[in-house]
Write an enzyme that holds these catalytic residues in place. Structure first.
Site, mmCIF file in Angstrom:
data_model
loop_
_atom_site.group_PDB
_atom_site.id
_atom_site.type_symbol
_atom_site.label_atom_id
_atom_site.label_comp_id
_atom_site.label_asym_id
_atom_site.label_seq_id
_atom_site.Cartn_x
_atom_site.Cartn_y
_atom_site.Cartn_z
ATOM 1 N N SER A 67 4.150 6.416 -4.716
ATOM 2 C CA SER A 67 4.809 6.080 -3.555
ATOM 3 C C SER A 67 4.792 4.307 -3.599
ATOM 4 C CB SER A 67 3.817 6.263 -2.289
ATOM 5 O OG SER A 67 2.835 5.688 -2.250
ATOM 6 N N LYS A 104 -0.441 0.341 0.307
ATOM 7 C CA LYS A 104 0.894 0.146 0.717
ATOM 8 C C LYS A 104 0.928 -1.216 1.221
ATOM 9 C CE LYS A 104 1.699 4.614 1.073
ATOM 10 N NZ LYS A 104 1.163 4.955 -0.121
#
Lengths: 146, 421
Positions: A67, A104
């Site tokens: 991701s 992230k």
């Protein structure tokens, strides 16, 4: 005369009668300039020194998944994390959210915090009141095996 | 001003730092071999898990109340302890590591000690994930009492408490029960209570003469310290149930390794004796070295090494062997050393561990140590000493609930889920 080195200081001492010999010395006694290389020896390049600002606040983690490939964080990459850095908008952070560790990019707006993936197949995570978010540390380097 | 920094439920907090799921949940840490509970989070305490609770006796309540259990992970605790102690050096050059989870600091002068307390607490939490309580006062004994307040009233104090006025000092002493005075001991508590002394305040109202006569010079120094007169210095060693330490500043600095090996052997042997006197064994050993920080022109060096022992022990032989190993790893030639010490941590009662004797060390050590202690006592001074011996045998411990070695093994570092999120 006996010449010997004691730590870094070369000293010359008188020796007992009839017992004259020279010892090998690798520094300190020189008729001309001292070797300019002497000041630099023992300083081998160390990744630890380069990548770790403070080893007492540095931790490591491994990426599992894709991701964050847009930010250069590939599956199995090793991350260097510094907990002493204050989280800010735009930093890449190790986060603990919904019972799991992930990594992230932080997007901090006035209203709330978003955890932004860097891969179009993944959706941003909006951190709402019912979600518990712990920003665990800030990623400072990525180490990849080729 | 002195500060004491104490990690809250240290072992449980180390587990939580790498597994935030455990935050706010009841958590108990087990002894070597998973025999009994050696540390608990406040939630587990509240559910009635006592210290030293044998696991098999509490199986039901543990399942019923969903109490999380972990085997002791001393590699993790040792490393996190080292981090906390090193980070504390940011705040003061004078740090006395008091146990695996406590340290005294002599704070540099400032006009805002509240801010110092606040900063220390936040910084340690941010950099390690371990919550700490901070007590700040004019003396060590008072800082320890201030720390009690910070711990007892975390919401009100935000985890730090400063005693900087006479009014605060008196209020604190009137609140502090005799038994909670730092280093007072059970015998003295009893003696004082018999005399009708129940609070620290009442203790300070006794005459110096009475205190000295009944509680020796140590008691008198404690009294002075509580009165706000710094009497107990950073170098003093006071015993504590969590750690036993022998540390010394040398009269002259020296760089000789053989000399240092001898010092460390002596400290290790002294510590082991204290350990046996308290009928305890230890799981962790820490050795530290320091140069003379007052000699700014010399190269400065300070280092410490924490080693986890393969089994709990109180044998001088084993402890010295590991102390020498630790020394080897941190000794740097060319440094003029001024101070060194050996600290034993992860203490447990020896009788609790004899149950699994076959998992521990050579039972001959027990007899040998007791003979050694008797002879040394008889002939005053330490006549029986050790020569270097190699008697290492390691056994596999039972550690069914062991967490990963997050900070000391690459294969154990945390994994970040980038699959599903």
């Amino acid at each position: 005369m006996k010449v010997e080195t004691n730590d870094n200081i070369a000293s010359i001492q008188k020796v007992k009668q009839g017992n004259i010999y020279l010892e090998f010395v690798d520094e300190g006694i020189s008729a001309g300039f001292p070797s300019p290389a002497d000041d630099f020896k023992n300083k081998r390049i160390s990744l630890d020194e380069e990548l770790v600002k403070d080893k007492n606040t540095t931790y490591y983690a491994r990426v599992s998944g894709e991701s964050m490939i847009g930010a250069g964080l590939d599956n199995n990459d090793l991350l260097v994390i510094d907990k002493s850095i204050t989280p800010k908008d735009g930093k890449i952070a190790v986060c603990y959210v919904d019972g799991e560790f992930t990594v992230k990019r932080l997007k901090i707006t006035k209203e709330c915090v978003f955890l932004m993936p860097e891969n179009d197949n993944y959706k941003p995570i909006k951190v709402t009141k019912d979600k518990q978010l712990l920003i665990w540390g800030i990623v400072t380097y990525v180490i990849k095996k080729l | 001003m002195y500060a004491i920094i104490d990690c809250n439920s240290f072992f449980a907090s180390c587990e939580r730092a790498f597994n935030p799921e455990l935050i706010d949940k009841p958590l108990a840490i087990l002894s070597n071999n998973d025999g009994c509970v050696i540390a608990r989070s406040s939630e587990a305490k509240a559910l009635g898990i006592p210290m030293g609770a044998p696991l098999f006796k509490y199986k039901e309540i543990i399942t019923e109340k969903n109490i999380q259990i972990r085997s002791s992970n001393y590699s993790l605790y040792g490393d996190m302890s080292e981090r906390v102690m090193k980070l504390l050096e940011t705040f003061s050059p004078d740090v006395e590591v008091y146990s695996i989870d406590e340290a005294f600091l002599k704070l540099p002068k400032t006009d805002d000690y509240q801010k110092v307390g606040h900063t220390i607490k936040n910084y340690i939490y941010q950099c390690t994930g371990i919550p700490v309580s901070v007590g700040i006062a004019h003396t060590k004994a008072l800082s320890k009492a201030a720390n009690n307040i910070a711990k007892k009233f975390p919401e009100k104090t935000n985890g730090y408490y400063v005693i900087d006025t006479e009014a605060k000092r008196l209020k604190l002493l009137k609140w502090l029960p005799i038994k909670d005075i730092w280093g007072i001991g059970r015998g003295n508590t009893q003696r004082l209570q018999n005399k009708g002394v129940y609070t620290a305040y009442e203790f300070t109202k006794l005459t110096d003469d009475w205190v000295k006569r009944n509680m020796s010079i140590v008691g008198l120094r404690l009294k002075k310290d509580l009165e706000g007169e710094p009497t107990i210095q950073l170098e003093d060693e006071l015993q504590n149930k969590k750690a036993i330490a022998t540390t010394r500043s040398f009269e002259f600095t020296f760089s000789d390794k053989e000399n240092m090996k001898e010092r460390i052997a002596t400290f290790a042997s002294r510590c082991s004796e204290k350990l046996r006197m308290q009928e305890c064994s230890c799981n962790v050993i820490m050795v530290y070295l320091k140069s003379d920080r007052n000699k700014r022109t010399e190269s400065q060096y300070r280092a410490s090494r924490v080693l986890t022992l393969p089994y709990a022990t109180n044998s001088t032989l084993t402890i010295n062997q590991f102390a020498q190993k630790a020394l080897n790893e941190i000794f740097k030639p060319g440094i003029k050393y001024k101070r060194a010490g050996v600290i034993l941590m992860g203490l447990i009662k020896t009788n609790a561990l004899q149950l699994d004797l076959f998992q521990n060390e050579d039972p001959k050590h027990l007899k040998l140590m007791s003979a050694m202690d008797t002879l040394n006592e008889k002939y005053r001074g330490r006549k029986i000493k050790m020569a270097n011996q190699d008697l290492q045998r390691t056994w596999k411990m039972r550690q069914a609930h062991l967490s990963p070695e997050y900070t000391t093994k690459f294969s154990d570092i945390i994994t970040l889920n980038c699959h599903t999120i």
